[in-house]
Motif scaffolding. Structure first.
Motif, short mmCIF file in Angstrom:
data_model
loop_
_atom_site.label_atom_id
_atom_site.label_comp_id
_atom_site.label_asym_id
_atom_site.label_seq_id
_atom_site.Cartn_x
_atom_site.Cartn_y
_atom_site.Cartn_z
N VAL A 125 0.71 4.69 3.31
CA VAL A 125 2.06 3.91 3.82
C VAL A 125 3.30 4.98 2.97
O VAL A 125 4.44 5.05 3.78
CB VAL A 125 2.08 2.53 3.36
N ARG A 126 3.10 5.50 1.96
CA ARG A 126 3.93 6.07 1.33
C ARG A 126 4.44 7.35 1.94
O ARG A 126 5.68 7.60 2.22
CB ARG A 126 3.67 6.41 -0.21
N PHE A 127 3.26 8.14 2.36
CA PHE A 127 3.70 9.12 3.12
C PHE A 127 4.29 8.91 4.43
O PHE A 127 5.35 9.57 4.96
CB PHE A 127 2.39 10.16 3.54
N ALA A 128 3.80 7.89 5.32
CA ALA A 128 4.31 7.44 6.41
C ALA A 128 5.89 7.12 6.40
O ALA A 128 6.94 7.31 7.15
CB ALA A 128 3.55 6.35 7.12
N SER A 129 6.31 6.58 5.28
CA SER A 129 7.48 6.14 5.05
C SER A 129 8.70 7.47 5.06
O SER A 129 9.90 7.14 5.67
CB SER A 129 7.90 5.36 3.58
N VAL A 130 8.14 8.34 4.62
CA VAL A 130 9.00 9.70 4.57
C VAL A 130 8.85 10.32 5.84
O VAL A 130 9.81 10.69 6.63
CB VAL A 130 8.66 10.57 3.44
N GLU A 141 7.57 -3.45 6.72
CA GLU A 141 6.88 -4.45 7.03
C GLU A 141 6.07 -4.19 8.40
O GLU A 141 4.92 -4.69 8.71
CB GLU A 141 8.08 -5.61 7.17
N ASP A 142 6.75 -3.64 9.29
CA ASP A 142 6.57 -3.67 10.50
C ASP A 142 5.19 -2.59 10.75
O ASP A 142 4.24 -2.93 11.45
CB ASP A 142 7.45 -3.02 11.77
N PHE A 143 5.32 -1.55 9.95
CA PHE A 143 4.18 -0.42 9.68
C PHE A 143 2.90 -1.36 9.04
O PHE A 143 2.06 -1.11 9.86
CB PHE A 143 4.73 0.59 9.04
N VAL A 144 3.02 -1.89 8.10
CA VAL A 144 2.00 -2.37 7.38
C VAL A 144 1.28 -3.46 8.34
O VAL A 144 0.30 -3.67 8.27
CB VAL A 144 2.45 -2.93 5.99
N HIS A 145 2.17 -4.57 8.96
CA HIS A 145 1.59 -5.24 10.19
C HIS A 145 0.86 -4.53 11.11
O HIS A 145 -0.14 -5.24 11.45
CB HIS A 145 2.75 -5.88 10.61
N GLU A 146 1.11 -3.64 11.41
CA GLU A 146 0.43 -2.63 12.32
C GLU A 146 -0.91 -2.21 11.84
O GLU A 146 -1.84 -2.02 12.58
CB GLU A 146 0.98 -1.60 12.76
N LEU A 147 -0.93 -2.01 10.55
CA LEU A 147 -2.31 -1.67 9.86
C LEU A 147 -3.33 -2.77 9.69
O LEU A 147 -4.40 -2.56 9.77
CB LEU A 147 -1.93 -1.12 8.43
N ARG A 148 -2.79 -4.36 9.63
CA ARG A 148 -3.68 -5.21 9.51
C ARG A 148 -4.16 -5.60 10.80
O ARG A 148 -3.47 -5.65 11.60
CB ARG A 148 -2.81 -6.53 8.85
N PRO A 149 -5.60 -6.01 10.94
CA PRO A 149 -6.11 -6.58 11.99
C PRO A 149 -5.45 -7.97 12.30
O PRO A 149 -5.19 -8.66 11.40
CB PRO A 149 -7.74 -6.54 11.80
N PRO A 150 -5.28 -8.21 13.56
CA PRO A 150 -5.00 -9.41 13.91
C PRO A 150 -5.69 -10.60 13.24
O PRO A 150 -7.08 -10.32 13.47
CB PRO A 150 -4.59 -9.63 15.43
#
Length: 155
Positions: A125-130, A141-150
């Motif tokens: 997530v840190r790397f992705a933020s850059v 929040e949107d990025f982390v939400h995509e990581l979590r399975p529904p």
């Protein structure tokens, strides 16, 4: 090899051995001019890679720049330094074996993110933020939400 202390170009190798990652050679060197001791590392380079930035600018691939960005994303994470070194070497080998000398920075970013996702989600997530240029907390929040399975609804 030039001495980093006095600039003398006539240094001597005192000891050579494989580095911990087993993809480089660690050399202990001695400078007869100033008495300084230092270490160098020698790695195999299959081909000279050129990075094509999103702006179209071209620059030589810099393993140290890649390593710095990965280590920044891994700061204070419980990952062994040897594992990070292995991951970086694996990324570089993958880039060199792609058969292309010109590689887009976005392709490098994708490969780094794949490797980080397998090792540590916080570093990912840190790397992705850059890499993805997050501008606000909502982007995280949107990025982390995509990581979590529904989550399945309870009946």
């Amino acid at each position: 090899m030039r001495c980093p202390f006095c600039g003398n170009i006539d240094t001597q190798v005192k000891d050579s051995r494989p580095a911990e990652d087993h993809v480089s050679i660690r050399r202990r060197r001695f400078c007869p001019a100033c008495g300084g001791r230092f270490t160098t590392y020698e790695r195999v380079q299959l081909r000279d890679l050129v990075v094509i930035k999103s702006s179209g600018k071209r620059e030589d691939f810099d393993r140290d720049k890649l390593e710095r960005s990965i280590r920044i994303s891994m700061q204070k994470r419980p990952i062994e330094p040897e594992r990070i070194d292995q991951m970086i070497s694996g990324i570089v080998r993958r880039l060199e074996s792609m058969g292309e000398t010109d590689i887009s920075s976005s392709k490098i970013g994708e490969i780094v993110m794949e490797a980080l996702a397998r090792i540590d989600t916080v570093a990912y997530v840190r790397f992705a933020s850059v890499y993805k240029n997050f501008q606000a907390a909502d982007d995280f929040e949107d990025f982390v939400h995509e990581l979590r399975p529904p989550v399945a609804p309870e009946e």
